[in-house]
Design an enzyme around this catalytic site. Structure first.
Site, mmCIF file in Angstrom:
data_model
loop_
_atom_site.group_PDB
_atom_site.id
_atom_site.type_symbol
_atom_site.label_atom_id
_atom_site.label_comp_id
_atom_site.label_asym_id
_atom_site.label_seq_id
_atom_site.Cartn_x
_atom_site.Cartn_y
_atom_site.Cartn_z
ATOM 1 N N TYR A 204 47.612 43.526 37.847
ATOM 2 C CA TYR A 204 47.703 42.200 38.479
ATOM 3 C C TYR A 204 46.367 41.813 39.109
ATOM 4 O O TYR A 204 45.830 40.725 38.879
ATOM 5 C CB TYR A 204 48.813 42.171 39.547
ATOM 6 C CG TYR A 204 48.686 40.962 40.453
ATOM 7 C CD1 TYR A 204 49.056 39.706 39.999
ATOM 8 C CD2 TYR A 204 48.140 41.074 41.742
ATOM 9 C CE1 TYR A 204 48.890 38.580 40.811
ATOM 10 C CE2 TYR A 204 47.973 39.966 42.551
ATOM 11 C CZ TYR A 204 48.350 38.722 42.085
ATOM 12 O OH TYR A 204 48.177 37.612 42.869
ATOM 13 N N LYS B 112 43.239 38.667 38.312
ATOM 14 C CA LYS B 112 42.568 37.723 39.208
ATOM 15 C C LYS B 112 41.047 37.832 39.043
ATOM 16 O O LYS B 112 40.345 36.827 39.015
ATOM 17 C CB LYS B 112 42.970 37.981 40.670
ATOM 18 C CG LYS B 112 44.436 37.670 40.936
ATOM 19 C CD LYS B 112 44.765 36.208 40.698
ATOM 20 C CE LYS B 112 46.228 35.896 40.701
ATOM 21 N NZ LYS B 112 46.570 34.571 40.189
ATOM 22 N N SER C 227 42.883 35.991 44.948
ATOM 23 C CA SER C 227 43.529 36.845 45.953
ATOM 24 C C SER C 227 42.503 37.732 46.641
ATOM 25 O O SER C 227 41.520 38.157 46.020
ATOM 26 C CB SER C 227 44.567 37.715 45.233
ATOM 27 O OG SER C 227 45.057 38.711 46.088
HETATM 28 P P1 NAD Z 1 55.534 32.494 42.632
HETATM 29 O O1 NAD Z 1 55.989 33.516 41.660
HETATM 30 O O2 NAD Z 1 56.449 32.088 43.713
HETATM 31 O O3 NAD Z 1 55.059 31.170 41.855
HETATM 32 C C1 NAD Z 1 54.517 31.209 40.560
HETATM 33 C C2 NAD Z 1 55.273 30.212 39.709
HETATM 34 O O4 NAD Z 1 54.702 30.201 38.398
HETATM 35 C C3 NAD Z 1 56.752 30.577 39.538
HETATM 36 O O5 NAD Z 1 57.541 29.447 39.856
HETATM 37 C C4 NAD Z 1 56.884 30.950 38.067
HETATM 38 O O6 NAD Z 1 58.147 30.580 37.544
HETATM 39 C C5 NAD Z 1 55.728 30.155 37.447
HETATM 40 N N1 NAD Z 1 55.192 30.731 36.209
HETATM 41 C C6 NAD Z 1 54.836 32.007 35.967
HETATM 42 N N2 NAD Z 1 54.387 32.132 34.711
HETATM 43 C C7 NAD Z 1 54.448 30.907 34.141
HETATM 44 C C8 NAD Z 1 54.128 30.388 32.853
HETATM 45 N N3 NAD Z 1 53.686 31.178 31.863
HETATM 46 N N4 NAD Z 1 54.307 29.071 32.613
HETATM 47 C C9 NAD Z 1 54.771 28.249 33.598
HETATM 48 N N5 NAD Z 1 55.113 28.683 34.822
HETATM 49 C C10 NAD Z 1 54.946 29.993 35.099
HETATM 50 O O7 NAD Z 1 54.150 33.011 43.236
HETATM 51 P P2 NAD Z 1 53.335 32.470 44.476
HETATM 52 O O8 NAD Z 1 53.482 33.446 45.579
HETATM 53 O O9 NAD Z 1 53.645 31.054 44.701
HETATM 54 O O10 NAD Z 1 51.864 32.632 43.930
HETATM 55 C C11 NAD Z 1 51.181 31.554 43.314
HETATM 56 C C12 NAD Z 1 49.830 32.037 42.856
HETATM 57 O O11 NAD Z 1 49.106 32.564 43.965
HETATM 58 C C13 NAD Z 1 49.871 33.150 41.816
HETATM 59 O O12 NAD Z 1 48.807 32.940 40.905
HETATM 60 C C14 NAD Z 1 49.625 34.394 42.633
HETATM 61 O O13 NAD Z 1 49.043 35.407 41.865
HETATM 62 C C15 NAD Z 1 48.659 33.872 43.672
HETATM 63 N N6 NAD Z 1 48.650 34.650 44.924
HETATM 64 C C16 NAD Z 1 49.813 34.850 45.603
HETATM 65 C C17 NAD Z 1 49.805 35.583 46.777
HETATM 66 C C18 NAD Z 1 51.074 35.860 47.533
HETATM 67 O O14 NAD Z 1 51.082 36.764 48.369
HETATM 68 N N7 NAD Z 1 52.146 35.111 47.321
HETATM 69 C C19 NAD Z 1 48.597 36.086 47.279
HETATM 70 C C20 NAD Z 1 47.422 35.851 46.575
HETATM 71 C C21 NAD Z 1 47.451 35.127 45.377
HETATM 72 C C1 WQD Z 2 51.576 44.128 54.055
HETATM 73 C C2 WQD Z 2 51.602 45.374 54.937
HETATM 74 C C3 WQD Z 2 52.285 47.374 53.796
HETATM 75 C C4 WQD Z 2 56.383 46.169 53.025
HETATM 76 C C5 WQD Z 2 50.179 42.122 48.565
HETATM 77 C C6 WQD Z 2 49.482 42.238 47.242
HETATM 78 C C7 WQD Z 2 48.237 41.421 47.207
HETATM 79 C C8 WQD Z 2 48.516 39.979 47.607
HETATM 80 C C9 WQD Z 2 49.305 39.900 48.874
HETATM 81 C C10 WQD Z 2 48.808 38.628 45.643
HETATM 82 C C11 WQD Z 2 51.041 46.605 54.228
HETATM 83 C C12 WQD Z 2 53.268 46.998 54.874
HETATM 84 C C13 WQD Z 2 55.069 46.177 53.436
HETATM 85 C C14 WQD Z 2 57.307 47.045 53.637
HETATM 86 C C15 WQD Z 2 55.545 47.864 55.048
HETATM 87 N N1 WQD Z 2 49.285 39.298 46.619
HETATM 88 N N2 WQD Z 2 54.660 47.014 54.429
HETATM 89 N N3 WQD Z 2 56.851 47.854 54.628
HETATM 90 O O1 WQD Z 2 50.032 44.833 50.367
HETATM 91 O O2 WQD Z 2 48.658 43.275 51.792
HETATM 92 O O3 WQD Z 2 49.319 42.560 49.579
HETATM 93 O O4 WQD Z 2 50.462 40.727 48.801
HETATM 94 O O5 WQD Z 2 47.683 38.493 45.292
HETATM 95 O O6 WQD Z 2 47.719 41.491 45.920
HETATM 96 O O7 WQD Z 2 49.166 43.608 47.026
HETATM 97 O O8 WQD Z 2 51.051 42.727 51.352
HETATM 98 O O9 WQD Z 2 53.238 42.208 52.343
HETATM 99 O O10 WQD Z 2 53.106 44.000 50.555
HETATM 100 O O11 WQD Z 2 52.156 44.447 52.811
HETATM 101 O O12 WQD Z 2 55.190 48.624 55.931
HETATM 102 O O13 WQD Z 2 58.469 47.094 53.278
HETATM 103 O O14 WQD Z 2 52.968 45.688 55.255
HETATM 104 O O15 WQD Z 2 52.100 48.754 53.739
HETATM 105 O O16 WQD Z 2 50.370 47.362 55.181
HETATM 106 P P1 WQD Z 2 49.731 43.468 50.792
HETATM 107 P P2 WQD Z 2 52.482 43.307 51.717
#
Ligand code: NAD
Ligand code: WQD
Length: 350
Positions: A161, A165, A136
């Site tokens: 969290y 990562k 991330s």
């Molecule tokens: P998500 O929660 O939609 O998907 C994760 C999936 O993993 C879920 O279906 C959950 O049921 C499954 N899971 C969790 N723990 C498990 C376990 N112990 N065994 C088997 N399955 C398990 O999340 P996402 O948004 O699809 O994110 C996927 C990956 O990307 C994660 O590692 C997350 O940290 C990373 N990531 C997400 C974002 C984002 O904004 N969505 C941003 C950066 C990184």
């Molecule tokens: C985006 C912008 C908020 C909600 C998060 C995680 C990060 C990564 C991605 C996994 C910010 C603003 C949001 C609302 C708002 N995930 N906002 N009103 O904070 O960039 O990142 O998701 O790895 O770890 O922290 O994403 O979508 O929460 O926010 O004004 O109700 O929208 O302040 O500026 P963020 P976000």
């Protein structure tokens, strides 16, 4: 449907967390590119209905195993019963930043024990083994320079969290030094948004969404009265924070390209990190205005105090992914918001 023939031999890919938001979209792209996919998921943050959505898009058999990766015996059985697994894309993790501050031990346990259990089984493999890790942009914190490139220093994590990562990448780096078969790509995602254009799969936030775009679409759908814009006194063009919002389909494609990249490369040991974003930053108000334009409705929002832990601006320098992987984001913010809105209307039956 017409599936592309995959030129990579032994290509049964384990997709952990494959029923989640990013995993489901990536599974679709993998299958469409001719990979065989095994999805494992413990359904802790997803539903079996996602599998039906995937099947509607690809119309092709797909293996799903309900399994908790924290359980090392289940992971061992998985690899023993499927000796032809030839690569892993590891999405499974708990991902809510705020929740991780309340349940840090659960976050460390789920995100790190799951990774370790997988690596223990991969250690038994004899051939080169690709592993793609979901990292991330959160690892950079508030970077000193924008756009952020992969050499930007890793800042102290703002949350347990975020720390999972950082530590996850370190575990993989150390594992790679000791294991001559492992090849790792860590993809540092910026802000994934949107849904599959078919409307069959999309994001399914658990409870009240923390992220901006699902909150916007839920507000427009009448689930919340108004959206709070967290702060308009940041040093940006309109005072609201800047992020790099990437269409989920572009992000999913980056995984397939990264997988091909490490599989085809004739280098045994490698740990590569890529930023996956669009390279373009948008403010919160720009996202709202774009949503209003594509949906034709005005959004009820108010300016609220800043949210603790938010950084002012983050957007990716994507030149490394563009050059080394030959990948770049193709879809616009408008297209991403159109797909997000289509998905919200579908699940709310609007
Ligand atoms: P998500 O929660 O939609 O998907 C994760 C999936 O993993 C879920 O279906 C959950 O049921 C499954 N899971 C969790 N723990 C498990 C376990 N112990 N065994 C088997 N399955 C398990 O999340 P996402 O948004 O699809 O994110 C996927 C990956 O990307 C994660 O590692 C997350 O940290 C990373 N990531 C997400 C974002 C984002 O904004 N969505 C941003 C950066 C990184
Ligand atoms: C985006 C912008 C908020 C909600 C998060 C995680 C990060 C990564 C991605 C996994 C910010 C603003 C949001 C609302 C708002 N995930 N906002 N009103 O904070 O960039 O990142 O998701 O790895 O770890 O922290 O994403 O979508 O929460 O926010 O004004 O109700 O929208 O302040 O500026 P963020 P976000």
């Amino acid at each position: 449907m017409q599936l592309k023939k995959n030129t990579i031999s032994n290509s049964k890919i384990l997709v952990t967390g494959g029923l989640g938001y990013i995993g489901s979209h990536t599974s679709v792209e993998l299958i469409q590119q001719g990979f065989e996919v095994i999805i494992v998921d413990d359904l802790s943050n997803s539903s079996p209905s996602v599998l039906e959505g995937i099947k509607k898009i690809i119309d092709y058999p797909i293996t799903f195993i309900e399994l908790d990766l924290k359980d090392k015996n289940s992971v061992k059985d998985l690899f023993e019963l499927n000796p032809d697994i030839s690569g892993v894309i590891h999405f499974a993790a708990s991902k809510a930043v705020g929740e991780s501050r309340i349940k840090p031990i659960e976050y460390y346990e789920n995100n790190l024990v799951s990774l370790i259990n997988l690596l223990k089984e991969i250690d038994k493999k004899g051939d080169s083994f690709p592993f793609i890790f979901s990292s991330s942009c959160t690892v950079y914190g508030q970077a000193d320079q924008l756009p952020i490139n992969e050499l930007a220093p890793i800042k102290k994590a703002e949350s347990p969290y975020g720390n999972t990562k950082q530590v996850g990448e370190e575990i993989l780096f150390d594992a790679l030094i000791a294991n001559k078969c492992l090849r790792v790509v860590s993809l540092r995602y910026f802000n994934p948004i949107g849904a599959h254009p078919s409307g069959e799969i999309g994001e399914l936030p658990n409870g009240k969404p923390q992220n901006l775009v699902p909150f916007i679409t839920q507000t427009a759908a009448g689930i919340h009265k108004k959206l709070s814009v967290f702060g308009n006194d940041y040093p940006t063009i309109d005072g609201t924070c800047i992020r790099d919002y990437i269409h989920i389909v572009d992000l999913a494609k980056a995984h397939v390209i990264a997988l091909r990249h490490i599989t085809l490369k004739n280098q045994v040991k490698s740990f590569e990190v890529f930023n996956i974003g669009t390279g373009k930053g948008s403010t919160v108000l720009e996202v709202i205005k774009t949503f209003e334009k594509i949906s034709g409705q005005s959004l009820n929002y108010e300016i609220s105090p800043r949210r603790k832990g938010d950084i002012t601006a983050a957007y990716a320098d994507t030149r490394k992914a563009n050059k080394v992987l030959g990948w770049e984001a193709e879809l616009s913010l408008e297209e991403a918001l159109i797909s997000a809105w289509k998905w919200e209307k579908k699940i709310r039956e609007l």
